[in-house]
Design a protein around this motif. Structure first.
Motif, PDB file in Angstrom:
ATOM      1  N   ASN A  99       0.821  -1.226   0.000  1.00 18.10           N
ATOM      2  CA  ASN A  99       0.000   0.000   0.000  1.00 18.10           C
ATOM      3  C   ASN A  99       0.847   1.265   0.000  1.00 18.10           C
ATOM      4  OD1 ASN A  99      -2.127  -1.724   0.212  1.00 18.10           O
ATOM      5  ND2 ASN A  99      -2.605  -1.223   2.346  1.00 18.10           N
ATOM      6  N   GLU A 100       0.520   2.172  -0.935  1.00 17.49           N
ATOM      7  CA  GLU A 100       1.174   3.476  -0.933  1.00 17.49           C
ATOM      8  C   GLU A 100       0.831   4.187   0.381  1.00 17.49           C
ATOM      9  OE1 GLU A 100       0.609   5.493  -4.648  1.00 17.49           O
ATOM     10  OE2 GLU A 100       1.418   7.362  -3.861  1.00 17.49           O
ATOM     11  N   GLY A 101       1.824   4.797   0.996  1.00 25.30           N
ATOM     12  CA  GLY A 101       1.568   5.513   2.246  1.00 25.30           C
ATOM     13  C   GLY A 101       1.831   4.649   3.480  1.00 25.30           C
ATOM     14  N   SER A 102       2.080   3.341   3.276  1.00 25.25           N
ATOM     15  CA  SER A 102       2.253   2.444   4.436  1.00 25.25           C
ATOM     16  C   SER A 102       3.508   2.774   5.240  1.00 25.25           C
ATOM     17  CB  SER A 102       2.293   0.984   3.988  1.00 25.25           C
ATOM     18  OG  SER A 102       3.257   0.840   2.975  1.00 25.25           O
ATOM     19  N   ALA A 103       4.557   3.255   4.572  1.00 22.24           N
ATOM     20  CA  ALA A 103       5.789   3.574   5.315  1.00 22.24           C
ATOM     21  C   ALA A 103       5.552   4.772   6.232  1.00 22.24           C
ATOM     22  CB  ALA A 103       6.932   3.858   4.349  1.00 22.24           C
ATOM     23  N   ARG A 104       4.750   5.725   5.756  1.00 20.79           N
ATOM     24  CA  ARG A 104       4.438   6.886   6.616  1.00 20.79           C
ATOM     25  C   ARG A 104       3.596   6.463   7.808  1.00 20.79           C
ATOM     26  NH1 ARG A 104       3.585  10.085   2.189  1.00 20.79           N
ATOM     27  NH2 ARG A 104       1.422   9.623   2.427  1.00 20.79           N
ATOM     28  N   LEU A 105       2.656   5.553   7.537  1.00 26.63           N
ATOM     29  CA  LEU A 105       1.838   5.029   8.642  1.00 26.63           C
ATOM     30  C   LEU A 105       2.737   4.309   9.655  1.00 26.63           C
ATOM     31  CD1 LEU A 105      -1.603   3.503   8.483  1.00 26.63           C
ATOM     32  CD2 LEU A 105       0.140   2.077   9.511  1.00 26.63           C
ATOM     33  N   ALA A 106       3.681   3.519   9.133  1.00 22.33           N
ATOM     34  CA  ALA A 106       4.599   2.784  10.018  1.00 22.33           C
ATOM     35  C   ALA A 106       5.436   3.766  10.840  1.00 22.33           C
ATOM     36  CB  ALA A 106       5.498   1.871   9.193  1.00 22.33           C
ATOM     37  N   ALA A 107       5.831   4.862  10.218  1.00 20.68           N
ATOM     38  CA  ALA A 107       6.658   5.846  10.925  1.00 20.68           C
ATOM     39  C   ALA A 107       5.870   6.461  12.084  1.00 20.68           C
ATOM     40  CB  ALA A 107       7.132   6.932   9.959  1.00 20.68           C
ATOM     41  N   ARG A 108       4.555   6.599  11.891  1.00 18.27           N
ATOM     42  CA  ARG A 108       3.723   7.134  12.981  1.00 18.27           C
ATOM     43  C   ARG A 108       3.589   6.101  14.098  1.00 18.27           C
ATOM     44  NH1 ARG A 108       0.714   9.565   8.859  1.00 18.27           N
ATOM     45  NH2 ARG A 108      -0.847   7.907   8.835  1.00 18.27           N
ATOM     46  N   ALA A 109       3.554   4.816  13.710  1.00 18.23           N
ATOM     47  CA  ALA A 109       3.362   3.762  14.714  1.00 18.23           C
ATOM     48  C   ALA A 109       4.637   3.486  15.511  1.00 18.23           C
ATOM     49  CB  ALA A 109       2.904   2.473  14.022  1.00 18.23           C
ATOM     50  N   SER A 110       5.790   3.817  14.920  1.00 19.67           N
ATOM     51  CA  SER A 110       7.060   3.406  15.512  1.00 19.67           C
ATOM     52  C   SER A 110       7.775   4.574  16.182  1.00 19.67           C
ATOM     53  CB  SER A 110       7.956   2.851  14.391  1.00 19.67           C
ATOM     54  OG  SER A 110       9.276   2.681  14.846  1.00 19.67           O
ATOM     55  N   ASP A 111       8.377   4.314  17.348  1.00 15.84           N
ATOM     56  CA  ASP A 111       9.200   5.376  17.916  1.00 15.84           C
ATOM     57  C   ASP A 111      10.670   5.147  17.564  1.00 15.84           C
ATOM     58  OD1 ASP A 111       9.603   3.255  19.553  1.00 15.84           O
ATOM     59  OD2 ASP A 111       8.833   4.210  21.383  1.00 15.84           O
ATOM     60  N   ARG A 112      10.926   4.192  16.665  1.00 15.77           N
ATOM     61  CA  ARG A 112      12.269   3.969  16.124  1.00 15.77           C
ATOM     62  C   ARG A 112      12.250   4.390  14.659  1.00 15.77           C
ATOM     63  NH1 ARG A 112      15.798   1.608  19.859  1.00 15.77           N
ATOM     64  NH2 ARG A 112      14.542   1.228  21.720  1.00 15.77           N
ATOM     65  N   PRO A 113      13.431   4.701  14.094  1.00 12.44           N
ATOM     66  CA  PRO A 113      13.431   5.120  12.695  1.00 12.44           C
ATOM     67  C   PRO A 113      12.868   4.059  11.745  1.00 12.44           C
ATOM     68  CG  PRO A 113      15.674   5.133  13.636  1.00 12.44           C
ATOM     69  CD  PRO A 113      14.743   4.773  14.730  1.00 12.44           C
ATOM     70  N   VAL A 114      12.113   4.532  10.770  1.00 10.79           N
ATOM     71  CA  VAL A 114      11.522   3.649   9.762  1.00 10.79           C
ATOM     72  C   VAL A 114      12.095   4.013   8.392  1.00 10.79           C
ATOM     73  CG1 VAL A 114       9.361   3.127   8.533  1.00 10.79           C
ATOM     74  CG2 VAL A 114       9.382   3.210  11.032  1.00 10.79           C
ATOM     75  N   ILE A 115      12.521   2.997   7.677  1.00 12.83           N
ATOM     76  CA  ILE A 115      13.061   3.205   6.320  1.00 12.83           C
ATOM     77  C   ILE A 115      12.133   2.513   5.332  1.00 12.83           C
ATOM     78  CG2 ILE A 115      15.024   2.776   4.786  1.00 12.83           C
ATOM     79  CD1 ILE A 115      16.842   2.842   7.250  1.00 12.83           C
ATOM     80  N   ASN A 116      11.693   3.262   4.347  1.00  9.44           N
ATOM     81  CA  ASN A 116      10.779   2.736   3.343  1.00  9.44           C
ATOM     82  C   ASN A 116      11.548   1.948   2.285  1.00  9.44           C
ATOM     83  OD1 ASN A 116       8.792   2.281   1.479  1.00  9.44           O
ATOM     84  ND2 ASN A 116       8.374   4.455   1.009  1.00  9.44           N
ATOM     85  N   ALA A 117      11.230   0.660   2.177  1.00 13.65           N
ATOM     86  CA  ALA A 117      11.878  -0.176   1.151  1.00 13.65           C
ATOM     87  C   ALA A 117      10.899  -0.463   0.013  1.00 13.65           C
ATOM     88  CB  ALA A 117      12.359  -1.469   1.798  1.00 13.65           C
TER      89      ALA A 117
END
Ligand code: NCD
Length: 312
Positions: free
Chosen positions: A110-128
Protein backbone atom coordinates in the motif's frame (compact mmCIF):
# COMPACT_ATOMS: atom_id res chain seq x y z
CA UNK A 1 23.79 16.80 8.77
CA UNK A 2 22.34 14.43 11.27
CA UNK A 3 20.24 11.60 10.00
CA UNK A 4 20.35 10.05 13.43
CA UNK A 5 16.92 8.74 14.42
CA UNK A 6 15.22 10.03 11.28
CA UNK A 7 12.55 8.27 9.22
CA UNK A 8 13.26 7.92 5.51
CA UNK A 9 9.86 7.38 3.92
CA UNK A 10 10.39 9.38 0.72
CA UNK A 11 13.38 10.68 -1.20
CA UNK A 12 12.04 14.13 -0.33
CA UNK A 13 13.02 13.43 3.30
CA UNK A 14 16.65 13.91 2.24
CA UNK A 15 18.21 17.15 1.11
CA UNK A 16 20.66 17.24 -1.76
CA UNK A 17 23.52 17.71 0.73
CA UNK A 18 22.35 14.74 2.80
CA UNK A 19 22.21 12.56 -0.30
CA UNK A 20 25.73 13.64 -1.23
CA UNK A 21 26.98 12.75 2.25
CA UNK A 22 25.37 9.31 2.13
CA UNK A 23 26.94 8.65 -1.29
CA UNK A 24 30.36 9.76 -0.05
CA UNK A 25 30.06 7.49 3.01
CA UNK A 26 28.88 4.63 0.77
CA UNK A 27 31.99 4.90 -1.41
CA UNK A 28 34.15 4.40 1.67
CA UNK A 29 32.09 1.35 2.62
CA UNK A 30 32.69 -0.57 -0.61
CA UNK A 31 35.54 -2.68 0.91
CA UNK A 32 33.28 -3.51 3.88
CA UNK A 33 30.51 -4.53 1.50
CA UNK A 34 32.98 -6.71 -0.42
CA UNK A 35 34.21 -8.22 2.83
CA UNK A 36 37.82 -7.18 2.24
CA UNK A 37 37.75 -4.90 5.30
CA UNK A 38 35.90 -5.38 8.57
CA UNK A 39 34.24 -2.82 10.87
CA UNK A 40 31.29 -3.18 13.20
CA UNK A 41 29.59 0.18 13.76
CA UNK A 42 26.23 -1.61 14.15
CA UNK A 43 27.42 -4.04 16.82
CA UNK A 44 24.54 -4.99 19.16
CA UNK A 45 22.04 -3.18 16.94
CA UNK A 46 18.92 -5.00 15.77
CA UNK A 47 17.19 -3.98 12.56
CA UNK A 48 13.74 -5.37 11.76
CA UNK A 49 13.01 -6.25 8.14
CA UNK A 50 9.25 -6.03 7.77
CA UNK A 51 8.62 -7.23 4.23
CA UNK A 52 4.97 -7.70 3.31
CA UNK A 53 5.65 -7.98 -0.43
CA UNK A 54 8.12 -10.12 -2.41
CA UNK A 55 11.73 -8.97 -2.43
CA UNK A 56 15.11 -10.47 -3.23
CA UNK A 57 17.74 -7.74 -3.61
CA UNK A 58 16.25 -5.14 -1.32
CA UNK A 59 15.80 -7.40 1.69
CA UNK A 60 18.98 -9.39 1.21
CA UNK A 61 21.16 -6.34 0.60
CA UNK A 62 19.71 -4.67 3.71
CA UNK A 63 20.42 -7.85 5.68
CA UNK A 64 23.93 -8.13 4.23
CA UNK A 65 24.54 -4.47 5.14
CA UNK A 66 23.40 -4.98 8.76
CA UNK A 67 25.31 -8.22 9.23
CA UNK A 68 28.57 -7.07 7.64
CA UNK A 69 28.46 -4.09 10.04
CA UNK A 70 28.08 -6.38 13.04
CA UNK A 71 24.33 -5.94 13.63
CA UNK A 72 21.53 -8.48 13.60
CA UNK A 73 18.20 -8.73 11.80
CA UNK A 74 14.69 -9.73 12.76
CA UNK A 75 12.99 -10.67 9.55
CA UNK A 76 9.42 -10.96 8.35
CA UNK A 77 9.79 -12.24 4.81
CA UNK A 78 6.33 -13.67 4.40
CA UNK A 79 3.33 -11.58 5.39
CA UNK A 80 1.24 -14.76 5.43
CA UNK A 81 3.21 -15.99 8.43
CA UNK A 82 2.39 -12.97 10.64
CA UNK A 83 -0.58 -11.98 12.77
CA UNK A 84 -1.76 -9.72 9.94
CA UNK A 85 -3.39 -12.96 8.80
CA UNK A 86 -5.34 -12.95 12.07
CA UNK A 87 -6.55 -9.44 11.38
CA UNK A 88 -3.89 -7.45 13.20
CA UNK A 89 -3.46 -3.95 11.82
CA UNK A 90 -0.20 -2.81 10.27
CA UNK A 91 -0.10 -0.07 12.90
CA UNK A 92 -0.13 -2.62 15.76
CA UNK A 93 2.43 -4.91 14.08
CA UNK A 94 4.85 -2.03 13.59
CA UNK A 95 4.28 -0.55 17.01
CA UNK A 96 5.14 -3.86 18.62
CA UNK A 97 8.13 -4.38 16.30
CA UNK A 98 9.53 -1.01 17.27
CA UNK A 99 9.89 -2.30 20.82
CA UNK A 100 11.99 -5.24 19.58
CA UNK A 101 14.36 -3.47 17.19
CA UNK A 102 16.41 -0.28 16.84
CA UNK A 103 15.11 0.49 13.36
CA UNK A 104 12.51 -0.89 10.96
CA UNK A 105 12.84 -1.39 7.22
CA UNK A 106 9.41 -1.84 5.66
CA UNK A 107 8.08 -2.94 2.29
CA UNK A 108 4.33 -3.05 1.81
CA UNK A 109 1.91 -3.10 -1.15
CA UNK A 110 0.00 0.00 0.00
CA UNK A 111 1.17 3.48 -0.93
CA UNK A 112 1.57 5.51 2.25
CA UNK A 113 2.25 2.44 4.44
CA UNK A 114 5.79 3.57 5.31
CA UNK A 115 4.44 6.89 6.62
CA UNK A 116 1.84 5.03 8.64
CA UNK A 117 4.60 2.78 10.02
CA UNK A 118 6.66 5.85 10.92
CA UNK A 119 3.72 7.13 12.98
CA UNK A 120 3.36 3.76 14.71
CA UNK A 121 7.06 3.41 15.51
CA UNK A 122 9.20 5.38 17.92
CA UNK A 123 12.27 3.97 16.12
CA UNK A 124 13.43 5.12 12.69
CA UNK A 125 11.52 3.65 9.76
CA UNK A 126 13.06 3.20 6.32
CA UNK A 127 10.78 2.74 3.34
CA UNK A 128 11.88 -0.18 1.15
CA UNK A 129 8.97 0.32 -1.25
CA UNK A 130 5.33 1.29 -0.56
CA UNK A 131 3.07 0.18 -3.40
CA UNK A 132 3.43 2.54 -6.33
CA UNK A 133 4.66 5.28 -4.03
CA UNK A 134 8.34 5.64 -3.19
CA UNK A 135 11.52 3.58 -2.99
CA UNK A 136 14.07 6.04 -1.61
CA UNK A 137 16.92 3.63 -0.85
CA UNK A 138 16.76 2.27 -4.40
CA UNK A 139 17.19 5.84 -5.56
CA UNK A 140 20.28 6.26 -3.41
CA UNK A 141 21.90 3.25 -5.02
CA UNK A 142 20.77 4.36 -8.47
CA UNK A 143 22.45 7.70 -7.84
CA UNK A 144 25.57 5.92 -6.55
CA UNK A 145 25.71 3.95 -9.81
CA UNK A 146 25.42 7.11 -11.92
CA UNK A 147 27.98 8.93 -9.84
CA UNK A 148 30.45 6.07 -10.08
CA UNK A 149 30.03 5.97 -13.86
CA UNK A 150 30.09 9.71 -14.59
CA UNK A 151 31.61 11.38 -11.52
CA UNK A 152 28.60 13.70 -11.30
CA UNK A 153 24.81 13.75 -10.99
CA UNK A 154 24.42 17.10 -12.68
CA UNK A 155 23.92 17.77 -16.38
CA UNK A 156 23.28 14.13 -17.30
CA UNK A 157 20.59 13.07 -19.71
CA UNK A 158 18.67 10.08 -18.42
CA UNK A 159 16.01 8.13 -20.28
CA UNK A 160 13.41 6.55 -18.00
CA UNK A 161 11.79 3.66 -19.81
CA UNK A 162 8.87 1.45 -18.95
CA UNK A 163 6.18 1.52 -16.34
CA UNK A 164 6.38 5.11 -15.17
CA UNK A 165 2.84 4.99 -13.80
CA UNK A 166 3.20 2.25 -11.17
CA UNK A 167 7.00 2.08 -10.86
CA UNK A 168 7.98 3.42 -7.45
CA UNK A 169 11.69 3.36 -8.29
CA UNK A 170 11.22 5.95 -11.03
CA UNK A 171 8.95 8.08 -8.85
CA UNK A 172 11.75 8.53 -6.33
CA UNK A 173 14.58 8.65 -8.86
CA UNK A 174 13.00 11.22 -11.18
CA UNK A 175 12.55 13.64 -8.31
CA UNK A 176 16.15 13.25 -7.13
CA UNK A 177 17.61 13.63 -10.62
CA UNK A 178 15.62 16.79 -11.10
CA UNK A 179 16.99 18.17 -7.84
CA UNK A 180 20.53 17.43 -8.99
CA UNK A 181 19.95 19.17 -12.31
CA UNK A 182 19.88 16.25 -14.72
CA UNK A 183 17.55 16.09 -17.70
CA UNK A 184 14.85 13.43 -17.95
CA UNK A 185 13.45 11.89 -21.09
CA UNK A 186 10.37 9.74 -20.52
CA UNK A 187 9.48 6.76 -22.70
CA UNK A 188 6.45 4.79 -21.60
CA UNK A 189 4.00 2.41 -23.28
CA UNK A 190 0.45 3.76 -23.70
CA UNK A 191 -1.35 4.03 -20.39
CA UNK A 192 1.84 3.81 -18.30
CA UNK A 193 2.98 7.43 -18.46
CA UNK A 194 4.28 9.26 -15.44
CA UNK A 195 1.23 10.57 -13.54
CA UNK A 196 0.71 14.31 -13.96
CA UNK A 197 1.18 15.07 -10.25
CA UNK A 198 4.61 13.40 -10.37
CA UNK A 199 5.76 15.43 -13.40
CA UNK A 200 4.47 18.52 -11.66
CA UNK A 201 6.53 17.67 -8.58
CA UNK A 202 9.62 17.21 -10.77
CA UNK A 203 9.07 20.51 -12.56
CA UNK A 204 8.68 22.23 -9.18
CA UNK A 205 12.05 20.76 -8.18
CA UNK A 206 13.45 22.59 -11.23
CA UNK A 207 13.64 19.51 -13.44
CA UNK A 208 13.72 19.46 -17.22
CA UNK A 209 11.40 16.70 -18.45
CA UNK A 210 10.34 15.74 -21.94
CA UNK A 211 8.61 12.77 -23.53
CA UNK A 212 10.02 10.79 -26.43
CA UNK A 213 7.98 7.75 -27.43
CA UNK A 214 10.61 6.67 -29.98
CA UNK A 215 13.20 4.80 -27.91
CA UNK A 216 15.90 4.91 -30.61
CA UNK A 217 15.63 8.68 -30.72
CA UNK A 218 15.45 8.96 -26.94
CA UNK A 219 18.72 7.13 -26.32
CA UNK A 220 20.74 8.71 -29.14
CA UNK A 221 22.51 11.28 -26.97
CA UNK A 222 21.60 9.94 -23.52
CA UNK A 223 24.08 9.10 -20.76
CA UNK A 224 21.93 6.48 -19.06
CA UNK A 225 18.93 4.36 -19.93
CA UNK A 226 16.95 3.36 -16.82
CA UNK A 227 14.79 0.39 -17.72
CA UNK A 228 11.91 -0.79 -15.55
CA UNK A 229 9.68 -3.82 -15.44
CA UNK A 230 5.96 -3.45 -16.07
CA UNK A 231 4.50 -3.76 -12.56
CA UNK A 232 2.09 -6.59 -13.35
CA UNK A 233 1.00 -6.91 -9.71
CA UNK A 234 -0.41 -3.36 -9.69
CA UNK A 235 -2.82 -3.83 -12.59
CA UNK A 236 -6.43 -4.10 -11.58
CA UNK A 237 -7.29 -5.70 -14.89
CA UNK A 238 -5.04 -8.49 -16.23
CA UNK A 239 -6.14 -7.81 -19.83
CA UNK A 240 -4.74 -4.26 -19.53
CA UNK A 241 -1.39 -5.78 -18.56
CA UNK A 242 -1.44 -8.13 -21.56
CA UNK A 243 -1.88 -5.14 -23.90
CA UNK A 244 1.48 -3.67 -22.85
CA UNK A 245 3.45 -6.78 -21.84
CA UNK A 246 6.59 -7.24 -23.91
CA UNK A 247 6.19 -3.87 -25.64
CA UNK A 248 9.90 -2.97 -25.29
CA UNK A 249 13.16 -4.88 -25.14
CA UNK A 250 16.71 -3.59 -25.01
CA UNK A 251 19.14 -5.48 -27.20
CA UNK A 252 22.55 -5.00 -28.75
CA UNK A 253 21.08 -3.76 -32.01
CA UNK A 254 19.23 -0.92 -30.26
CA UNK A 255 22.32 0.05 -28.26
CA UNK A 256 24.40 0.34 -31.44
CA UNK A 257 22.71 3.72 -31.89
CA UNK A 258 23.70 5.00 -28.43
CA UNK A 259 26.79 6.74 -27.08
CA UNK A 260 29.56 4.22 -26.35
CA UNK A 261 29.48 5.36 -22.72
CA UNK A 262 25.73 5.00 -22.25
CA UNK A 263 24.96 2.85 -19.23
CA UNK A 264 21.90 0.64 -19.00
CA UNK A 265 20.42 0.49 -15.51
CA UNK A 266 17.56 -1.57 -14.09
CA UNK A 267 16.42 -1.91 -10.46
CA UNK A 268 15.81 -5.62 -11.23
CA UNK A 269 14.17 -8.08 -11.38
CA UNK A 270 14.04 -7.97 -15.16
CA UNK A 271 11.26 -9.83 -16.86
CA UNK A 272 12.45 -9.82 -20.46
CA UNK A 273 13.08 -6.04 -20.83
CA UNK A 274 16.83 -6.46 -21.33
CA UNK A 275 18.18 -9.23 -23.55
CA UNK A 276 20.91 -11.28 -21.81
CA UNK A 277 23.19 -10.47 -24.78
CA UNK A 278 23.55 -6.97 -23.26
CA UNK A 279 25.08 -8.39 -20.05
CA UNK A 280 28.69 -8.74 -21.29
CA UNK A 281 28.73 -5.31 -23.00
CA UNK A 282 30.23 -2.23 -21.30
CA UNK A 283 26.72 -0.72 -21.32
CA UNK A 284 25.41 -3.14 -18.68
CA UNK A 285 25.45 -1.47 -15.25
CA UNK A 286 22.58 -3.32 -13.57
CA UNK A 287 24.62 -5.93 -11.70
CA UNK A 288 27.01 -3.31 -10.39
CA UNK A 289 23.92 -1.31 -9.40
CA UNK A 290 22.61 -4.34 -7.45
CA UNK A 291 25.96 -4.67 -5.63
CA UNK A 292 26.06 -0.97 -4.73
CA UNK A 293 22.87 -1.59 -2.74
CA UNK A 294 25.03 -2.99 0.04
CA UNK A 295 27.46 -0.09 0.68
CA UNK A 296 24.68 2.46 0.15
CA UNK A 297 22.38 0.75 2.67
CA UNK A 298 25.35 0.37 5.03
CA UNK A 299 25.94 4.11 4.85
CA UNK A 300 22.28 4.96 5.40
CA UNK A 301 21.84 2.56 8.33
CA UNK A 302 25.01 3.80 9.99
CA UNK A 303 23.84 7.40 9.64
CA UNK A 304 20.35 6.64 10.97
CA UNK A 305 21.46 4.31 13.77
CA UNK A 306 24.92 5.57 14.55
CA UNK A 307 25.81 7.81 17.46
CA UNK A 308 24.29 11.27 17.27
CA UNK A 309 26.79 13.94 16.30
CA UNK A 310 27.86 16.18 19.14
CA UNK A 311 25.31 18.95 19.33
CA UNK A 312 23.33 17.34 16.48
C1 NCD B 1 11.92 -2.82 -7.60
C2 NCD B 1 10.78 -2.64 -6.62
O1 NCD B 1 10.52 -3.52 -5.80
O2 NCD B 1 10.14 -1.60 -6.72
N1 NCD B 1 12.83 -3.82 -7.23
C3 NCD B 1 13.81 -3.54 -6.33
O3 NCD B 1 13.56 -3.10 -5.23
N2 NCD B 1 15.08 -3.72 -6.75
C4 NCD B 1 11.52 -2.88 -9.01
C5 NCD B 1 10.53 -3.92 -9.46
O4 NCD B 1 10.06 -4.76 -8.68
O5 NCD B 1 10.20 -3.91 -10.64
Amino acid sequence: MSLHGRDITSIRDLSREEIEEILAAARKMIPLAEGTKVAHPLLERIVAMAFFEPSTRTRLSFEAAVQRLGGRCLTIADAGATSLRKGESLYDTIRMLSSYADAIVIRHPNEGSARLAARASDRPVINAGDGSGQHPTQTLLDLATLQEAFGTLTGLKIVLLGDLKYGRTVHSLAYALAEFGSELVLTAPPGLKLPEERSEEIRRAGGRVSEEPDLRKAIRDADALYVTRIQKERFVDESEFRKVAGSYRIDVDLLAGAKPRLIVMHPLPRAGEIAPEVDPTPHAAYFRQAFLAVPVRMALLTAVLGPAKRGG
